[in-house]
Write a protein that holds these residues in place. Structure first.
Motif, mmCIF file in Angstrom:
data_model
loop_
_atom_site.group_PDB
_atom_site.id
_atom_site.type_symbol
_atom_site.label_atom_id
_atom_site.label_comp_id
_atom_site.label_asym_id
_atom_site.label_seq_id
_atom_site.Cartn_x
_atom_site.Cartn_y
_atom_site.Cartn_z
ATOM 1 N N VAL A 233 -17.326 -51.217 53.247
ATOM 2 C CA VAL A 233 -15.943 -51.175 52.765
ATOM 3 C C VAL A 233 -15.914 -50.992 51.247
ATOM 4 N N GLU A 234 -16.796 -51.670 50.546
ATOM 5 C CA GLU A 234 -16.856 -51.521 49.088
ATOM 6 C C GLU A 234 -17.208 -50.088 48.697
ATOM 7 N N MET A 235 -18.122 -49.477 49.424
ATOM 8 C CA MET A 235 -18.507 -48.098 49.125
ATOM 9 C C MET A 235 -17.344 -47.138 49.385
ATOM 10 N N LEU A 236 -16.575 -47.416 50.416
ATOM 11 C CA LEU A 236 -15.430 -46.559 50.732
ATOM 12 C C LEU A 236 -14.281 -46.751 49.748
ATOM 13 N N SER A 237 -14.202 -47.926 49.149
ATOM 14 C CA SER A 237 -13.061 -48.231 48.283
ATOM 15 C C SER A 237 -13.031 -47.371 47.028
ATOM 16 N N THR A 238 -14.171 -46.783 46.653
ATOM 17 C CA THR A 238 -14.207 -45.923 45.471
ATOM 18 C C THR A 238 -13.641 -44.532 45.740
ATOM 19 N N GLY A 239 -13.601 -44.122 46.997
ATOM 20 C CA GLY A 239 -13.135 -42.781 47.346
ATOM 21 C C GLY A 239 -14.181 -41.698 47.168
ATOM 22 N N GLU A 240 -15.363 -42.083 46.653
ATOM 23 C CA GLU A 240 -16.417 -41.098 46.371
ATOM 24 C C GLU A 240 -16.879 -40.372 47.636
ATOM 25 N N HIS A 241 -17.107 -41.114 48.703
ATOM 26 C CA HIS A 241 -17.635 -40.498 49.919
ATOM 27 C C HIS A 241 -16.577 -39.660 50.634
ATOM 28 N N GLN A 242 -15.327 -40.077 50.559
ATOM 29 C CA GLN A 242 -14.261 -39.261 51.135
ATOM 30 C C GLN A 242 -14.152 -37.925 50.391
ATOM 31 N N ALA A 243 -14.234 -37.979 49.073
ATOM 32 C CA ALA A 243 -14.158 -36.753 48.277
ATOM 33 C C ALA A 243 -15.339 -35.836 48.577
ATOM 34 N N ARG A 244 -16.494 -36.426 48.750
ATOM 35 C CA ARG A 244 -17.679 -35.615 49.063
ATOM 36 C C ARG A 244 -17.527 -34.935 50.417
ATOM 37 N N ALA A 245 -16.957 -35.663 51.386
ATOM 38 C CA ALA A 245 -16.723 -35.059 52.703
ATOM 39 C C ALA A 245 -15.730 -33.913 52.611
ATOM 40 N N ARG A 246 -14.724 -34.052 51.755
ATOM 41 C CA ARG A 246 -13.763 -32.967 51.581
ATOM 42 C C ARG A 246 -14.430 -31.747 50.957
ATOM 43 N N ASP A 247 -15.191 -31.974 49.885
ATOM 44 C CA ASP A 247 -15.801 -30.850 49.168
ATOM 45 C C ASP A 247 -16.848 -30.142 50.022
ATOM 46 N N LEU A 248 -17.758 -30.905 50.623
ATOM 47 C CA LEU A 248 -18.775 -30.283 51.467
ATOM 48 C C LEU A 248 -18.157 -29.748 52.752
ATOM 49 N N GLY A 249 -17.044 -30.339 53.167
ATOM 50 C CA GLY A 249 -16.348 -29.813 54.332
ATOM 51 C C GLY A 249 -15.865 -28.393 54.130
ATOM 52 N N GLU A 250 -15.481 -28.066 52.912
ATOM 53 C CA GLU A 250 -15.076 -26.690 52.613
ATOM 54 C C GLU A 250 -16.269 -25.742 52.720
ATOM 55 N N VAL A 251 -17.420 -26.202 52.256
ATOM 56 C CA VAL A 251 -18.646 -25.404 52.384
ATOM 57 C C VAL A 251 -18.964 -25.193 53.859
ATOM 58 N N LEU A 252 -18.880 -26.257 54.638
ATOM 59 C CA LEU A 252 -19.137 -26.177 56.073
ATOM 60 C C LEU A 252 -18.177 -25.212 56.753
ATOM 61 N N ARG A 253 -16.899 -25.344 56.449
ATOM 62 C CA ARG A 253 -15.897 -24.490 57.098
ATOM 63 C C ARG A 253 -16.110 -23.018 56.760
ATOM 64 N N GLU A 254 -16.320 -22.722 55.489
ATOM 65 C CA GLU A 254 -16.480 -21.323 55.082
ATOM 66 C C GLU A 254 -17.705 -20.691 55.740
ATOM 67 N N ARG A 255 -18.800 -21.445 55.792
ATOM 68 C CA ARG A 255 -20.028 -20.884 56.373
ATOM 69 C C ARG A 255 -19.882 -20.679 57.867
ATOM 70 N N LEU A 256 -19.228 -21.622 58.551
ATOM 71 C CA LEU A 256 -19.038 -21.474 60.004
ATOM 72 C C LEU A 256 -18.026 -20.374 60.316
ATOM 73 N N ASP A 257 -16.965 -20.293 59.531
ATOM 74 C CA ASP A 257 -15.972 -19.239 59.763
ATOM 75 C C ASP A 257 -16.598 -17.851 59.646
ATOM 76 N N ALA A 258 -17.600 -17.734 58.773
ATOM 77 C CA ALA A 258 -18.274 -16.445 58.604
ATOM 78 C C ALA A 258 -19.076 -16.052 59.837
ATOM 79 N N MET A 259 -19.344 -17.007 60.727
ATOM 80 C CA MET A 259 -20.100 -16.718 61.954
ATOM 81 C C MET A 259 -19.191 -16.297 63.110
#
Length: 419
Positions: A319-345
């Protein structure tokens, strides 16, 4: 033996072909002495760190499953390991017959994260779902005034909430359901994503709607925009509890703390698990306000290990790690990388893609192979993923994965399907 950080070398492949390897012996022993309730890929993991796992022969694999989201923070996260080690040296179990010094801090932190009054800790996700079912029924009888033993809970087609007898009774997956009846009554199934069907199913005896904001086991199925907020409005209007199973979707996976956050929806009950234990211990919980969870009284529900000191120490750290928002932001940013690469397939060996944050369901062209066959070929390339339902595979990398490693893993998938 030479190994590389991007998969299996030729030497590794030759060793895997040798039937006398340590891995092959372990696989044979497991096959002979365990019930066959799983069909695992033929890899025997001996060590893991971050997003990488290593087998008994020293071959390394990129983990794109993350324990079905239980390992959102990767393998062996130093902050989580430190919390676990410190607690292991002090106290691991008291049972709820006593109060321990980690309990209030964990429940308070998790309640604050959810914006709710009370926390009921359990161990597994299925236990948390069963707990939510019991609470919803008790609330229906004591607060809503439903006639005794008449409470109904509405569930969704394509749901997956666990594998207890009650839960598989309202599954529409034959593999999960067939051969395990008779089943517990009191559940009504409607089409996921269909607000009109939900509204038509609500009766004065309806006490709750139980749903996954994103259906993971079904292949990362995302409902239409506005569906979750529509469900919230219907539940409020009809005096029905909304129970959100965020066991896979929650705690940062989708780029928000909870998947419900994408539509600004606050359920009456959060059902949590998997990542709450940091990949170290099983931790689950139902979180709700006092007017809901307060219907339980001593002796009506419990768990010997639920809320144990080790679980609370690790869970509070999560919970403490989630409270910073760091991991949520990372999931959003890398999620865009994931989406773009998969959409290209798409149209090049892949016929469907659904992503939300760092989570994806990928429908491979059946001409390429079944989901199982694709995952076996990915394993040979040093990538571990999981199939579901025909030619669909799920990707759920740890939120700590390096972008270069994520791209390398997706390159292996693209090369395999011919994209």
């Amino acid at each position: 033996m030479t190994t590389v950080t991007t998969g299996i070398t030729t030497t590794d492949q030759a060793r895997r072909a040798d039937l006398e390897t340590p891995s092959s012996r372990q696989l044979a022993r497991a096959d002979a002495r365990t019930a066959h309730n799983y069909h695992p890929l033929p890899v025997v993991v001996e060590h893991a760190e971050g997003a990488w796992m290593t087998d008994l022969e020293g071959a390394r694999y990129l983990d794109l499953l993350a324990g079905y989201s239980a390992l959102n923070f990767g393998h062996g996260h130093p902050t989580l390991l430190r919390a676990a080690h410190e607690q292991l040296d002090r106290l691991t179990l008291t049972s709820r017959a006593f109060v321990h010094d980690q309990f209030a801090d964990f429940c308070g932190a998790l309640g604050d994260l959810c914006g709710k009054d009370l926390v009921l800790p359990m161990n597994t996700g299925a236990e948390a779902v069963e707990t939510a079912i019991k609470v919803a029924r008790k609330w229906g009888y004591e607060v809503k005034g439903v006639a005794p033993d008449a409470a109904e809970i509405i569930v969704m087609s394509g749901n997956f909430h666990g594998r207890t007898t009650t839960i598989v009774g309202f599954s529409d997956d034959p593999e999960a359901r067939d051969g395990f009846g008779p089943f517990t009554p009191g559940f009504r199934t409607v089409t996921y994503g269909d607000l009109a069907a939900l509204q038509a199913a609500i009766t004065p005896a309806t006490v709750a709607v139980l749903l996954e904001p994103i259906q993971g086991e079904s292949g990362v199925v995302i409902p239409p925009l506005g569906y979750l907020s529509g469900v919230r409005e219907l539940c409020t209007r009809h005096g029905v509890l909304l129970a959100a199973d965020e066991i896979q979707a929650g705690l940062g996976r989708t780029g928000r703390t909870f998947a419900c956050d994408h539509e600004g929806v606050v359920p009456d009950l959060y059902v949590l698990g998997k990542a709450l234990g940091g990949g170290i211990v099983p931790v689950s919980a139902v979180v709700a306000d006092r007017d809901v969870l307060g219907v339980l009284r001593p002796g009506q529900h419990g768990s010997t290990f639920g809320g144990n000191p080790l679980a609370c120490a690790v869970g509070r750290t999560v919970v403490e790690m989630l409270s910073t928002g760091e991991h949520q932001a990372r999931a959003r940013d890398l999620g865009e990388v994931l989406r773009e690469r998969l959409d290209a397939m798409l149209g090049r060996g892949v016929v469907g893609v659904r992503t939300r944050g760092l989570w994806a369901g990928v429908d491979v062209d059946p001409r390429v192979g079944t989901g199982r066959e694709v995952c076996e070929r990915l394993m040979e390339r040093g990538v571990l993923a999981k199939d579901t339902h025909g030619s669909t595979i799920r990707l759920a990398p740890p939120l700590v994965i390096a972008e270069d490693d994520l791209l390398w893993g997706l390159d292996q998938l693209a090369d395999l399907v011919g994209a």
